[in-house]
Design a protein around this motif. Structure first.
Motif, PDB file in Angstrom:
ATOM      1  N   ARG A  18      42.464  22.940  77.934  1.00  0.00           N
ATOM      2  CA  ARG A  18      41.213  23.552  78.302  1.00  0.00           C
ATOM      3  C   ARG A  18      40.641  24.202  77.158  1.00  0.00           C
ATOM      4  N   LEU A  19      41.529  24.395  75.410  1.00  0.00           N
ATOM      5  CA  LEU A  19      41.102  24.772  73.918  1.00  0.00           C
ATOM      6  C   LEU A  19      40.285  23.443  73.612  1.00  0.00           C
ATOM      7  N   ARG A  20      40.516  22.329  74.112  1.00  0.00           N
ATOM      8  CA  ARG A  20      39.439  20.761  73.794  1.00  0.00           C
ATOM      9  C   ARG A  20      38.578  20.918  74.269  1.00  0.00           C
ATOM     10  N   ARG A  21      38.409  21.500  75.443  1.00  0.00           N
ATOM     11  CA  ARG A  21      37.271  20.921  76.162  1.00  0.00           C
ATOM     12  C   ARG A  21      36.294  21.956  75.926  1.00  0.00           C
ATOM     13  N   VAL A  22      36.520  23.416  75.848  1.00  0.00           N
ATOM     14  CA  VAL A  22      36.233  24.374  75.515  1.00  0.00           C
ATOM     15  C   VAL A  22      35.318  24.006  73.686  1.00  0.00           C
ATOM     16  N   PHE A  23      36.093  23.473  73.031  1.00  0.00           N
ATOM     17  CA  PHE A  23      36.126  23.473  71.285  1.00  0.00           C
ATOM     18  C   PHE A  23      34.858  21.981  71.773  1.00  0.00           C
ATOM     19  N   LEU A  24      34.915  21.170  72.387  1.00  0.00           N
ATOM     20  CA  LEU A  24      33.986  20.200  72.823  1.00  0.00           C
ATOM     21  C   LEU A  24      32.314  20.318  72.996  1.00  0.00           C
ATOM     22  N   THR A  25      32.335  21.421  74.563  1.00  0.00           N
ATOM     23  CA  THR A  25      31.383  21.766  74.981  1.00  0.00           C
ATOM     24  C   THR A  25      31.138  22.820  73.968  1.00  0.00           C
ATOM     25  N   GLY A  26      31.646  23.281  72.705  1.00  0.00           N
ATOM     26  CA  GLY A  26      30.375  24.176  72.284  1.00  0.00           C
ATOM     27  C   GLY A  26      30.331  23.011  71.062  1.00  0.00           C
ATOM     28  N   LEU A  27      30.833  21.858  70.761  1.00  0.00           N
ATOM     29  CA  LEU A  27      30.319  20.979  69.899  1.00  0.00           C
ATOM     30  C   LEU A  27      29.071  20.594  69.807  1.00  0.00           C
ATOM     31  N   LEU A  28      28.983  20.757  71.382  1.00  0.00           N
ATOM     32  CA  LEU A  28      27.460  19.577  71.846  1.00  0.00           C
ATOM     33  C   LEU A  28      26.589  20.444  71.999  1.00  0.00           C
ATOM     34  N   ILE A  29      26.498  21.709  71.852  1.00  0.00           N
ATOM     35  CA  ILE A  29      25.688  22.400  71.900  1.00  0.00           C
ATOM     36  C   ILE A  29      25.420  22.442  70.286  1.00  0.00           C
ATOM     37  N   LEU A  30      26.304  22.875  69.722  1.00  0.00           N
ATOM     38  CA  LEU A  30      25.854  22.918  67.840  1.00  0.00           C
ATOM     39  C   LEU A  30      25.776  22.048  67.460  1.00  0.00           C
ATOM     40  N   ALA A  31      25.881  20.261  68.267  1.00  0.00           N
ATOM     41  CA  ALA A  31      25.704  19.586  66.633  1.00  0.00           C
ATOM     42  C   ALA A  31      23.979  19.333  66.860  1.00  0.00           C
TER      43      ALA A  31
END
Length: 269
Positions: A18-31
């Protein structure tokens, strides 16, 4: 039986997943946001720095002392020069002056190559033709029954050179994930398969490596369903066209292997 609490959690439900999925989602928004801001800042600094030294020198001479650089004055002067050049190109005298400037640049060996390459790219991007950079097609490349996504750039009729070149499409086949590099191919128009998607959707598809699949135009959003991941998993060899034992005869299917209530072998009670 498994001791209480010893059963492993189903895959994909742990806190790490779950932490990895949330991190990747945030990265896709921020990048994309960070990259857009970075490019805009770099573009502003480059355009502002073209005439910024000239503006500082003029202000220092006029005021008789050194002045603090005001961000944006160089950019404003650059935009004024761009508008002036565009205005000159609409008049006969201005076109003659611009043609003379181009001839001077063409006479310099190194400057000639840079000027021609830059001008060619900008002219290609700014073309206003109906079929230039506005269509997405599929072509059989690099071999038969293997398709590549391509963008139509122009058309050509070179039948006087060879009869096979009577009706061609000049297409650009981009590479993933960098769509600015690729291959220029000349494809017979009859061998191109039109795709009902926009160029922007095609570029996103190339950059994402096929993760972002566009919805073809003209299809009802309520009836369009992309292929689920489960259907993309290859079936074992020899089971594609064969029904499971007992299927269609009312017999229960037999699934080998331990079930949720069976005792694992080799584990003491």
């Amino acid at each position: 039986m498994w001791p209480s609490g010893a059963l492993p959690s189903p895959p994909g439900t742990g806190w790490r997943h779950r932490l990895r999925r949330v991190f990747l989602t945030g990265l896709l928004i921020l990048a994309p946001v960070a990259l857009t801001i970075f490019v805009l800042v770099q573009l502003f600094q480059v355009m502002d720095g073209i005439f910024a030294p000239l503006v500082d020198r003029v202000l220092a001479t006029a005021l008789g002392r050194e002045v603090v650089r005001i961000p944006g004055l160089g950019l404003l002067l650059t935009l004024c020069v761009v508008l002036l050049l565009g205005w000159l190109s609409t008049h006969v005298g201005g076109r003659r002056l611009l043609r003379w400037m181009e001839e001077v640049i063409q006479s310099i060996p190194v400057a000639k190559s840079i000027y021609n390459a830059t001008k060619g790219i900008l002219e290609a991007v700014s073309r206003d033709q109906a079929d230039a950079f506005k269509r997405v097609i599929l072509i059989e490349y690099p071999k038969k029954d293997i398709f590549a996504l391509a963008f139509v750039t122009a058309g050509a009729r070179w039948g006087h050179v060879d009869e096979r070149l009577g009706d061609l499409l000049l297409v650009f086949v981009p590479t993933t994930p960098n769509p600015t590099s690729g291959f220029l191919l000349l494809v017979p128009r009859g061998e191109a398969i039109e795709l009902p998607i926009s160029v922007e959707e095609g570029v996103r598809m190339v950059i994402s490596g096929g993760i972002l699949l566009p919805r073809p135009q003209g299809i009802d959003p309520g009836t369009y369903r992309p292929v689920p991941d489960a259907e993309l998993v290859a079936t074992p060899s020899g089971t594609n066209d064969e029904a499971a034992p007992g299927a269609g005869r009312g017999e229960p299917e037999v699934h080998p292997g331990p079930t949720a209530h069976s005792e694992p072998q080799g584990v003491p009670r």
